[in-house]
Design an enzyme around this catalytic site. Structure first.
Site, mmCIF file in Angstrom:
data_model
loop_
_atom_site.group_PDB
_atom_site.id
_atom_site.type_symbol
_atom_site.label_atom_id
_atom_site.label_comp_id
_atom_site.label_asym_id
_atom_site.label_seq_id
_atom_site.Cartn_x
_atom_site.Cartn_y
_atom_site.Cartn_z
ATOM 1 N N PHE A 56 -9.405 -8.136 30.401
ATOM 2 C CA PHE A 56 -7.822 -8.262 30.401
ATOM 3 C C PHE A 56 -7.327 -8.105 28.830
ATOM 4 O O PHE A 56 -6.317 -8.287 28.496
ATOM 5 C CB PHE A 56 -7.178 -9.798 31.040
ATOM 6 C CG PHE A 56 -7.497 -9.771 32.422
ATOM 7 C CD1 PHE A 56 -6.841 -8.999 33.187
ATOM 8 C CD2 PHE A 56 -8.553 -10.756 32.800
ATOM 9 C CE1 PHE A 56 -6.965 -9.325 34.549
ATOM 10 C CE2 PHE A 56 -8.834 -10.974 34.139
ATOM 11 C CZ PHE A 56 -8.097 -10.221 35.222
ATOM 12 N N ARG B 171 -6.090 -6.367 25.475
ATOM 13 C CA ARG B 171 -5.176 -5.499 24.997
ATOM 14 C C ARG B 171 -5.459 -4.722 23.785
ATOM 15 O O ARG B 171 -6.199 -5.478 22.794
ATOM 16 C CB ARG B 171 -3.728 -6.057 24.773
ATOM 17 C CG ARG B 171 -2.873 -6.794 25.800
ATOM 18 C CD ARG B 171 -2.093 -7.631 25.072
ATOM 19 N NE ARG B 171 -2.787 -9.031 24.298
ATOM 20 C CZ ARG B 171 -2.163 -9.743 23.631
ATOM 21 N NH1 ARG B 171 -0.951 -9.666 23.360
ATOM 22 N NH2 ARG B 171 -2.848 -10.657 23.023
ATOM 23 N N CYS C 12 -4.351 2.648 30.375
ATOM 24 C CA CYS C 12 -4.687 1.642 31.501
ATOM 25 C C CYS C 12 -3.370 1.436 32.172
ATOM 26 O O CYS C 12 -3.393 1.742 33.573
ATOM 27 C CB CYS C 12 -4.987 0.273 30.912
ATOM 28 S SG CYS C 12 -6.232 0.184 29.855
ATOM 29 N N LYS D 187 -2.296 4.834 34.164
ATOM 30 C CA LYS D 187 -3.608 5.051 35.249
ATOM 31 C C LYS D 187 -3.766 4.074 36.394
ATOM 32 O O LYS D 187 -3.879 4.620 37.629
ATOM 33 C CB LYS D 187 -4.849 5.070 34.370
ATOM 34 C CG LYS D 187 -6.044 5.442 34.975
ATOM 35 C CD LYS D 187 -7.328 5.425 34.086
ATOM 36 C CE LYS D 187 -8.029 4.036 34.168
ATOM 37 N NZ LYS D 187 -9.397 3.909 33.714
ATOM 38 N N LEU E 155 9.012 -8.204 28.225
ATOM 39 C CA LEU E 155 10.107 -7.698 28.575
ATOM 40 C C LEU E 155 10.840 -6.967 27.395
ATOM 41 O O LEU E 155 12.150 -7.193 27.232
ATOM 42 C CB LEU E 155 11.054 -8.981 28.960
ATOM 43 C CG LEU E 155 10.770 -9.722 30.344
ATOM 44 C CD1 LEU E 155 11.985 -10.783 30.495
ATOM 45 C CD2 LEU E 155 11.260 -8.819 31.302
ATOM 46 N N LYS F 283 -7.355 -7.749 38.810
ATOM 47 C CA LYS F 283 -7.398 -6.590 37.579
ATOM 48 C C LYS F 283 -6.206 -5.763 37.828
ATOM 49 O O LYS F 283 -5.241 -5.496 36.904
ATOM 50 C CB LYS F 283 -8.610 -6.013 37.180
ATOM 51 C CG LYS F 283 -8.596 -5.056 36.391
ATOM 52 C CD LYS F 283 -8.007 -5.167 34.827
ATOM 53 C CE LYS F 283 -7.895 -4.272 33.941
ATOM 54 N NZ LYS F 283 -7.658 -4.683 32.750
HETATM 55 C C1 UGA Z 1 -3.180 -3.403 29.094
HETATM 56 C C2 UGA Z 1 -3.162 -4.803 29.589
HETATM 57 O O1 UGA Z 1 -1.991 -5.572 28.823
HETATM 58 C C3 UGA Z 1 -4.332 -5.704 29.441
HETATM 59 O O2 UGA Z 1 -4.319 -6.898 29.837
HETATM 60 C C4 UGA Z 1 -5.427 -4.823 30.079
HETATM 61 O O3 UGA Z 1 -6.645 -5.354 29.880
HETATM 62 C C5 UGA Z 1 -5.550 -3.238 29.450
HETATM 63 O O4 UGA Z 1 -4.457 -2.816 29.801
HETATM 64 C C6 UGA Z 1 -6.637 -2.635 30.423
HETATM 65 O O5 UGA Z 1 -6.266 -2.373 31.583
HETATM 66 O O6 UGA Z 1 -7.561 -2.322 29.745
HETATM 67 P P1 UGA Z 1 -3.159 -2.212 26.777
HETATM 68 O O7 UGA Z 1 -3.232 -0.782 27.737
HETATM 69 O O8 UGA Z 1 -3.908 -2.095 25.565
HETATM 70 O O9 UGA Z 1 -3.359 -3.227 27.847
HETATM 71 O O10 UGA Z 1 -1.681 -2.284 26.325
HETATM 72 P P2 UGA Z 1 -0.170 -2.988 26.523
HETATM 73 O O11 UGA Z 1 -0.256 -4.086 25.664
HETATM 74 O O12 UGA Z 1 -0.262 -3.506 28.033
HETATM 75 O O13 UGA Z 1 1.010 -2.028 26.493
HETATM 76 C C7 UGA Z 1 0.939 -1.012 27.377
HETATM 77 C C8 UGA Z 1 2.304 -0.143 27.005
HETATM 78 O O14 UGA Z 1 3.250 -1.198 27.410
HETATM 79 C C9 UGA Z 1 2.554 0.095 25.622
HETATM 80 O O15 UGA Z 1 2.995 1.583 25.841
HETATM 81 C C10 UGA Z 1 3.656 -0.837 25.189
HETATM 82 O O16 UGA Z 1 4.329 -0.271 24.435
HETATM 83 C C11 UGA Z 1 4.298 -1.065 26.496
HETATM 84 N N1 UGA Z 1 5.190 -2.279 26.567
HETATM 85 C C12 UGA Z 1 4.501 -3.416 26.442
HETATM 86 C C13 UGA Z 1 6.576 -2.122 26.577
HETATM 87 O O17 UGA Z 1 7.130 -0.742 26.699
HETATM 88 N N2 UGA Z 1 7.187 -3.246 26.609
HETATM 89 C C14 UGA Z 1 6.624 -4.426 26.571
HETATM 90 O O18 UGA Z 1 7.420 -5.490 26.792
HETATM 91 C C15 UGA Z 1 5.194 -4.553 26.704
#
Ligand code: UGA
Length: 462
Positions: free
Chosen positions: A174, A176, A282, A285, A272, A226
């Site tokens: 999980f 990030r 991730c 996809k 949020l 997941k």
């Molecule tokens: C995500 C999950 O958060 C991880 O728990 C998971 O392990 C991972 O995918 C995976 O499957 O390998 P990640 O892709 O690194 O992690 O990025 P996130 O932090 O989830 O952010 C994803 C996108 O959402 C980014 O573009 C971010 O800017 C955006 N986001 C995030 C928002 O627009 N608002 C938010 O409040 C949070």
């Protein structure tokens, strides 16, 4: 951040050596972080990477991608003798009882996962499996529910009549990007998916000293946990983005509204943050994959289709803001701060800005791009943009705003918050900022005299 640093120091000094050798197949994002993490936990780790260029870098202790702290952890793990990289998968299969599968599962054109690399790994294991020894295979890659069962079946199939003693578990990851090392050592939960309870004790030996509850479920449940977790996170983001759209029409400020919503413990403020949409390798996809799985099982994926649509529409929102602010785009110089899909990483996969760039070019804008870490990846993966006379890629944030008409912020690096606003104001031709991540302090910005627009606020009524 200080707290995180202290925790990392603590981890470095408290590991104990453990008498288990672990094999990792695939040293990509998840595989490499898992390799150094387990080495830090005291295990002896053998990691196999197929890509020769990547493997050579790793052997020299160079991380092929940017991730905070990873470089340091990688070198220390290699120097301690607990982590080595190998190019012979057979050696890993022979020497390690526990074999982690961390190969990629890219998405195919039909929006289902490409299982080729998992299938290949299963065949390799079947070919090199020593007789009379038990092996425990742990799937870490993000996969569709049912994969662990398939993996086991494939191994037995290729073994034909040879004696075989393997179990397959699913322990999803999980972490990030941008927080991967911290997340590895501080997970919220450890999900251990098994179909044969006899290996639970063996697997908990690896995870017993992580500061998180261990949940034992079936392999298919672990795989679904997941996927559903990522789908939920995506839903939360599209939800707040929808609410931010209505804020713009109702003369409300999304920042006040989201605080009011997020303070309910059942909802929580995390994930949020409104913005220009979620990207990365991730969330988009896995959302597509869950939609395909629902369709395959003839269940209407209406919720996830809506989440996807809302996310895709974010680019129109930002385009409208740019149009409104500039009146005419053609011939204007537009600075974009942000190429990676979020702060803390040089990963540009599915970064929302990649959709924005061609639209702005088509409209006749001149672009200046800046990102603290992702410019090289961008140049390598989009060489056509490097030679496009309408695009300039800079390595300096101040250079990026010289004679610019507008700055559009598309990701959330801390550097943007610390920038000298007076200098930015003076360097720009027309000092306008569109903050697509709501990361700047709007009161401070206005004091400098910028025209400033963020997400989830109606500027026409103010
Ligand atoms: C995500 C999950 O958060 C991880 O728990 C998971 O392990 C991972 O995918 C995976 O499957 O390998 P990640 O892709 O690194 O992690 O990025 P996130 O932090 O989830 O952010 C994803 C996108 O959402 C980014 O573009 C971010 O800017 C955006 N986001 C995030 C928002 O627009 N608002 C938010 O409040 C949070």
């Amino acid at each position: 951040m200080v707290l995180l640093r202290e925790k990392m120091e603590e981890i470095e000094h408290t590991f104990e050596k453990k008498d288990i050798k672990i094999g990792i197949i695939g040293a990509g994002y998840v595989g490499l972080v898992t390799s150094v993490g387990l080495a830090y936990k005291g295990f002896k780790v053998l990691a196999f990477e197929k890509n020769v260029e990547k493997l050579n870098l790793l052997k020299k202790g160079i991380s092929p991608f940017y991730e905070p702290d990873l470089q340091k952890f990688l070198i220390n793990s290699i120097n301690s003798g607990r982590l080595s990289f190998i190019d012979e998968v057979s050696q890993l299969i022979k020497e390690c009882k526990h074999i982690y599968i961390c190969v990629g599962t890219p998405i195919k054109e039909d929006q289902t996962y490409d299982m080729f690399f998992l299938d290949s790994a299963a065949r390799e294991i079947a070919n090199h499996l020593p007789q009379n020894e038990q092996k425990i295979i742990i799937i870490k890659s993000t996969v569709p529910p049912g994969t662990a069962k398939w993996f086991k079946k494939i191994i037995y199939r290729y073994r034909r009549n040879k004696k075989t003693n393997i179990e397959v578990a699913s322990i999803p990851e999980f972490l990030r990007e941008g927080n991967a090392i911290y997340d590895f050592f501080n997970p919220n939960r450890i999900i251990i998916g098994v179909d044969n309870k006899s290996i639970v004790e063996d697997l908990t030996q690896i995870y017993h000293d992580f500061p998180a509850p261990i949940i034992i479920v079936s392999t298919t449940e672990a795989e679904l946990i997941k996927l559903a977790s990522n789908a939920f996170l995506a839903t939360k983001i599209s939800f707040i983005n929808s609410i931010s759209d209505i804020c713009e029409q109702l003369d409300c400020d999304i920042e006040n509204v989201r605080n009011g919503i997020g303070l309910d413990n059942r909802i929580g403020i995390d994930f949020l943050k409104p913005g220009i949409g979620f990207g990365g390798s991730c969330l988009p996809k896995d959302l597509n994959a869950i939609i395909s799985i629902f369709k395959e099982k003839q269940i209407d994926p209406v919720l996830f289709e809506a989440v996807k649509k809302i996310n895709n529409d974010r680019i129109n929102l930002i385009m409208n803001k740019i149009k409104k602010a500039l009146w005419n785009i053609k011939g204007k110089t537009i600075t974009i701060w942000g190429i990676s899909f979020k702060a803390g990483t040089d990963d540009i996969r599915e970064s929302p800005v990649l959709k924005l760039i061609p639209i702005l070019i088509k409209e006749g804008a001149n672009l200046i791009l800046y990102d603290p870490k992702a410019t090289n990846n961008f140049k390598n993966q989009y060489p056509q943009y490097s030679i496009n006379p309408s695009i300039k890629i800079t390595e300096n944030i101040y250079e990026s705003v010289v004679n610019s008409n507008i700055v559009v912020i598309t990701n959330d690096w801390e550097e943007y918050k610390r920038v000298n606003l007076q200098k930015i104001y003076e360097l720009m031709e027309t000092p306008i900022i569109i903050d697509g991540r709501n990361i700047l302090n709007h009161l401070e910005i206005s004091e400098y005299g910028f025209e400033y627009y963020r997400i989830g606020v109606n500027y026409e009524s103010s």
